[in-house]
Motif scaffolding. Sequence first.
Motif, short mmCIF file in Angstrom:
data_model
loop_
_atom_site.label_atom_id
_atom_site.label_comp_id
_atom_site.label_asym_id
_atom_site.label_seq_id
_atom_site.Cartn_x
_atom_site.Cartn_y
_atom_site.Cartn_z
N GLY A 229 23.91 55.61 45.46
CA GLY A 229 24.33 56.92 44.97
C GLY A 229 23.77 57.22 43.59
N ILE A 230 23.65 56.20 42.75
CA ILE A 230 23.05 56.40 41.43
C ILE A 230 21.60 56.84 41.57
N LEU A 231 20.85 56.20 42.44
CA LEU A 231 19.45 56.57 42.63
C LEU A 231 19.31 57.94 43.27
N ARG A 232 20.21 58.27 44.18
CA ARG A 232 20.20 59.62 44.75
C ARG A 232 20.46 60.66 43.66
N ALA A 233 21.42 60.40 42.78
CA ALA A 233 21.70 61.32 41.68
C ALA A 233 20.51 61.43 40.74
N ALA A 234 19.85 60.30 40.47
CA ALA A 234 18.65 60.33 39.62
C ALA A 234 17.57 61.20 40.25
N ALA A 235 17.37 61.04 41.57
CA ALA A 235 16.38 61.84 42.28
C ALA A 235 16.72 63.33 42.20
#
Length: 324
Positions: A229-235
Amino acid sequence: MTVPGYLAVDSGGSGLRVAVGVPGRAPAAQRESREPVRTGARGIDPAHLMAQLVPLARASAAEAGVDELGTAVVGAAGFATLGDALRAELPAALARELGVRHVALAADAVTAYVGALGPSPGAVLAAGTGLVAVGTDLTAWRRADGWGHLLGDCGSGAWIGRAGLEAALRAHDGRDGGSAPLLTCAEEQFGPVRGLPGLLYPRSDRPAVLASFAPRVAACADHDPVAAGILRAAARHMAESVAAVCPADGHPRVALTGGLFRLGEPLLTPLREELASRVPQARRVPAEGDPLHGSVRIASDLAAGRLTLPSDPVMLSVAPAQGD
């Protein structure tokens, strides 16, 4: 007749990189320093930059067999917000010390753009410890984020690392949103998490320390929904910045550049999905080169009188010819 050469410079967080060559050709010599240019009350220090640049430029010119440096392009990190002293003093200093007559000064986001895409419409997302997006339709520059780890750089290495450490601390406390795998990773890398504030807050290199945890977040993403979820938010943040600067007309190209993308598919897969949703008119292409390559391209075009990139006082400033 001797053709005057060019001097291309990339001034970044790890020091200076310098290239010398003849317009229309690849650089014949390159040098680098390991000392970043100082900043102070006046912004980027032109005297410190020149103290490092002059010996590098002279040695490179001698190696390349270039007797005259007619054109110089300096791309500098922080130029957009901290470049007033460079704009005021660097053209005359380059003329005095190196005989340069034609000078362009640029934000490193611009040289990253030109290195990646050349003089064509589009957008470039540069992501490492920090993050900035820059785009142009060849009439004006647009810039999004790049505000540093306290005010922005959303989706950057520092942002991902900080979010991962927050999830680790939530797990330590028993709060919602915590990640036991990230807590384990944090303690493996930094020791007991109770010591994190004392480790991080006094550090002048705090963004880099935070960013050093980003690879651990990526490594956990395939089995930990919090990390994913952190990487999705970063994207999502990255795609928002690209959308803010990308030309709306035609089919502009978009390139990604910077060390953060070495995190691989855990970040790139959601980023591709977010870009397809937010900038459907754009075409993703590989970056052709890096910021020093961008400085070389600008120098060659400036020397040949065919620079088509838009001028902007804080993004790309071409100084009046020295000695006229």
